[in-house]
Design a protein around this motif. Structure first.
Motif, mmCIF file in Angstrom:
data_model
loop_
_atom_site.group_PDB
_atom_site.id
_atom_site.type_symbol
_atom_site.label_atom_id
_atom_site.label_comp_id
_atom_site.label_asym_id
_atom_site.label_seq_id
_atom_site.Cartn_x
_atom_site.Cartn_y
_atom_site.Cartn_z
ATOM 1 N N LEU A 41 0.849 -1.190 0.000
ATOM 2 C CA LEU A 41 0.000 0.000 0.000
ATOM 3 C C LEU A 41 0.881 1.234 0.000
ATOM 4 N N LEU A 42 0.438 2.259 -0.697
ATOM 5 C CA LEU A 42 1.134 3.545 -0.719
ATOM 6 C C LEU A 42 0.150 4.628 -0.317
ATOM 7 N N LEU A 43 0.453 5.304 0.792
ATOM 8 C CA LEU A 43 -0.424 6.363 1.304
ATOM 9 C C LEU A 43 0.278 7.700 1.141
ATOM 10 N N ARG A 44 -0.336 8.554 0.335
ATOM 11 C CA ARG A 44 0.224 9.881 0.071
ATOM 12 C C ARG A 44 -0.846 10.944 0.283
ATOM 13 N N ASP A 45 -0.673 11.719 1.332
ATOM 14 C CA ASP A 45 -1.584 12.831 1.620
ATOM 15 C C ASP A 45 -3.056 12.405 1.587
ATOM 16 N N GLY A 46 -3.337 11.291 2.258
ATOM 17 C CA GLY A 46 -4.714 10.825 2.365
ATOM 18 C C GLY A 46 -5.210 10.008 1.191
ATOM 19 N N HIS A 47 -4.379 9.850 0.167
ATOM 20 C CA HIS A 47 -4.762 9.100 -1.034
ATOM 21 C C HIS A 47 -4.034 7.754 -1.000
ATOM 22 N N LEU A 48 -4.787 6.676 -0.976
ATOM 23 C CA LEU A 48 -4.217 5.337 -0.878
ATOM 24 C C LEU A 48 -4.221 4.647 -2.239
ATOM 25 N N LYS A 49 -3.086 4.062 -2.585
ATOM 26 C CA LYS A 49 -2.965 3.254 -3.795
ATOM 27 C C LYS A 49 -2.557 1.836 -3.397
ATOM 28 N N ILE A 50 -2.812 0.893 -4.301
ATOM 29 C CA ILE A 50 -2.469 -0.506 -4.056
ATOM 30 C C ILE A 50 -1.565 -0.971 -5.197
ATOM 31 N N PRO A 51 -0.289 -0.604 -5.154
ATOM 32 C CA PRO A 51 0.605 -0.918 -6.273
ATOM 33 C C PRO A 51 0.728 -2.413 -6.574
ATOM 34 N N TYR A 52 0.737 -3.229 -5.509
ATOM 35 C CA TYR A 52 0.881 -4.676 -5.720
ATOM 36 C C TYR A 52 -0.043 -5.439 -4.778
ATOM 37 N N LEU A 53 -0.695 -6.459 -5.341
ATOM 38 C CA LEU A 53 -1.570 -7.329 -4.567
ATOM 39 C C LEU A 53 -1.347 -8.760 -5.033
ATOM 40 N N PHE A 54 -1.029 -9.631 -4.087
ATOM 41 C CA PHE A 54 -0.824 -11.046 -4.369
ATOM 42 C C PHE A 54 -1.774 -11.817 -3.459
ATOM 43 N N ALA A 55 -2.726 -12.514 -4.051
ATOM 44 C CA ALA A 55 -3.751 -13.157 -3.227
ATOM 45 C C ALA A 55 -4.275 -14.415 -3.880
ATOM 46 N N ASN A 56 -4.701 -15.348 -3.008
ATOM 47 C CA ASN A 56 -5.440 -16.501 -3.480
ATOM 48 C C ASN A 56 -6.879 -16.064 -3.757
ATOM 49 N N ASN A 57 -7.766 -16.965 -3.986
ATOM 50 C CA ASN A 57 -9.102 -16.613 -4.473
ATOM 51 C C ASN A 57 -9.908 -15.718 -3.533
ATOM 52 N N ASN A 58 -9.752 -15.874 -2.235
ATOM 53 C CA ASN A 58 -10.589 -15.140 -1.278
ATOM 54 C C ASN A 58 -9.985 -13.781 -0.943
ATOM 55 N N LEU A 59 -10.708 -12.707 -1.264
ATOM 56 C CA LEU A 59 -10.240 -11.347 -0.983
ATOM 57 C C LEU A 59 -11.001 -10.688 0.167
ATOM 58 N N GLN A 60 -11.951 -11.393 0.761
ATOM 59 C CA GLN A 60 -12.819 -10.775 1.765
ATOM 60 C C GLN A 60 -12.028 -10.268 2.966
ATOM 61 N N ASN A 61 -11.082 -11.051 3.455
ATOM 62 C CA ASN A 61 -10.298 -10.604 4.601
ATOM 63 C C ASN A 61 -9.475 -9.370 4.259
ATOM 64 N N PHE A 62 -8.925 -9.343 3.055
ATOM 65 C CA PHE A 62 -8.145 -8.169 2.657
ATOM 66 C C PHE A 62 -9.037 -6.934 2.574
ATOM 67 N N ILE A 63 -10.253 -7.102 2.080
ATOM 68 C CA ILE A 63 -11.187 -5.977 1.987
ATOM 69 C C ILE A 63 -11.555 -5.484 3.386
ATOM 70 N N ASP A 64 -11.792 -6.410 4.308
ATOM 71 C CA ASP A 64 -12.102 -6.020 5.687
ATOM 72 C C ASP A 64 -10.917 -5.281 6.316
ATOM 73 N N PHE A 65 -9.716 -5.774 6.034
ATOM 74 C CA PHE A 65 -8.531 -5.086 6.549
ATOM 75 C C PHE A 65 -8.418 -3.690 5.940
#
Length: 359
Positions: A265-289
């Motif tokens: 994650l990259l946080l710049r002045d309140g703006h969050l980007k997700i440059p890289y994401l490596f995940a198995n099929n379930n993304l629900q926990n990542f979304i909750d996080f």
């Protein structure tokens, strides 16, 4: 007479250490960006990182190159991203931008790629007719807070005098939003927030296809192009400092304590980007996080080109977004680069590929 100078790792290091980079009316690069470029693990010692244009020994303009490569059938296909292009207004009309670009094309045999370009730069690239668009990435911007004080005056300059009113409106609405989101509970699954990629994560992400390895991601995390907290250098026309600029490496585990997702994650002045994401099929926990992290860090908006993630967030009624809009990131490859690549080659870029994760 225009003179062009090319700087590889050694030459750029000497240019910076000598202080010559500060001797002209404007900066062609910052010290910390130069040091980062020199440490780029994807750059060979002899590859050009910066091209300077001089007229009568006065700096007229420059173009920056970020070396990269694809692994195709086990072999490296080397190319470079154009990361900066600038010509001083004192030297306009002398085709200096064209000369700088031609030199970059020559140095990399036409293997040049571009993304995140301004409308003005895009117009120039289309005008010279050497670049072709490849498939764009479709993304989303999720708004978690209001930001009337910056968005409205930027779009309608005649309303700049009303900025104090918009600021007050932001305070009121965001206070309500924060109160509503304050009931966001800490996730009950295990997660870790690190400053860089650790060995366990390296073993995890190696199973996913990626244009950057863990060590290559750690390179720019440890050697950022933008420094946090400093005052922007008025002599440098590109990003160099921000009030807030911080990388986070995230590790997510499932109910069985199994490593299931990791992300930068990259946080710049309140703006969050997700440059890289490596995940198995379930993304629900990542979304909750992500919801929890965003509230704790006062994130105003999230921009993501992670298609599967965006789709799940869009359909998640519990995610604390107040609005979303479609985004598009366009890419251009030099026509020679396209001719050198295998037919129907797909780069499969993540959000952070190119110089996107560095700014």
């Amino acid at each position: 007479m225009i003179e062009l100078k090319t700087l590889n790792k050694k030459a750029l290091s000497e240019f910076i250490s000598s202080g010559k980079y500060r001797s002209d009316a404007f900066l062609p690069i910052t010290k910390h960006r130069a040091e980062s470029q020199i440490r780029n693990p994807k750059a060979d010692d002899d590859q050009t990182l910066l091209i300077l244009a001089y007229e009568d020994e006065k700096l007229a303009g420059y173009v920056g190159c970020l070396p990269d490569f694809f692994l195709i059938d086990g072999k490296k296909f080397r190319y470079a991203w154009l990361s900066t292009l600038f010509v001083s207004s004192d030297f306009r009309g002398k085709r200096i931008a064209q000369k700088l670009l031609d030199k970059a094309f020559e140095e990399y045999s036409g293997n040049i790629a571009i993304t995140e370009f301004t409308p003005e730069a895009e117009s120039l690239y289309n005008k010279i007719k050497f670049f072709k668009y490849i498939q764009a990435k479709e993304g989303k911007r999720f708004y978690l807070k209001t930001d009337f004080q910056n968005i409205i005056p930027a779009k309608k300059t005649q309303l700049k005098t009303l900025k104090p009113f918009f600021k007050l409106s932001d305070f009121f609405f965001n206070s309500l939003i924060s109160f509503k989101n304050s009931f966001q509970e800490k996730p009950d699954f295990k997660f870790e927030i690190l400053s860089e990629i650790d060995d366990e994560s390296k073993d995890f992400i190696i199973q996913f296809p990626s244009n950057r390895t863990a060590d290559e991601i750690n390179w720019f995390v440890k050697n950022p192009w933008i420094l946090e907290g400093g005052k922007p250098d008025s002599e440098y026309l590109f990003s160099s400092y921000s009030k807030q600029f911080k990388y986070f490496w995230i590790k997510i585990f499932n109910a069985h304590n199994e490593f299931e997702a990791s992300a930068l994650l990259l946080l710049r002045d309140g703006h969050l980007k997700i440059p890289y994401l490596f995940a198995n099929n379930n993304l629900q926990n990542f979304i909750d996080f992500l919801a929890y992290f965003s509230e704790k860090n006062r994130v105003k908006q999230i921009t993501s080109y992670q298609t599967d993630l965006n789709s799940e967030i869009e359909n998640n009624g519990n995610f604390p977004k107040i609005h979303s809009r479609n985004m598009e990131r366009r890419y251009m490859f030099h026509e020679k680069m396209l001719s050198h690549l295998p037919l129907n080659f797909k780069p499969n870029f993540q959000d952070g590929d190119g110089d996107c994760a560095l700014t």
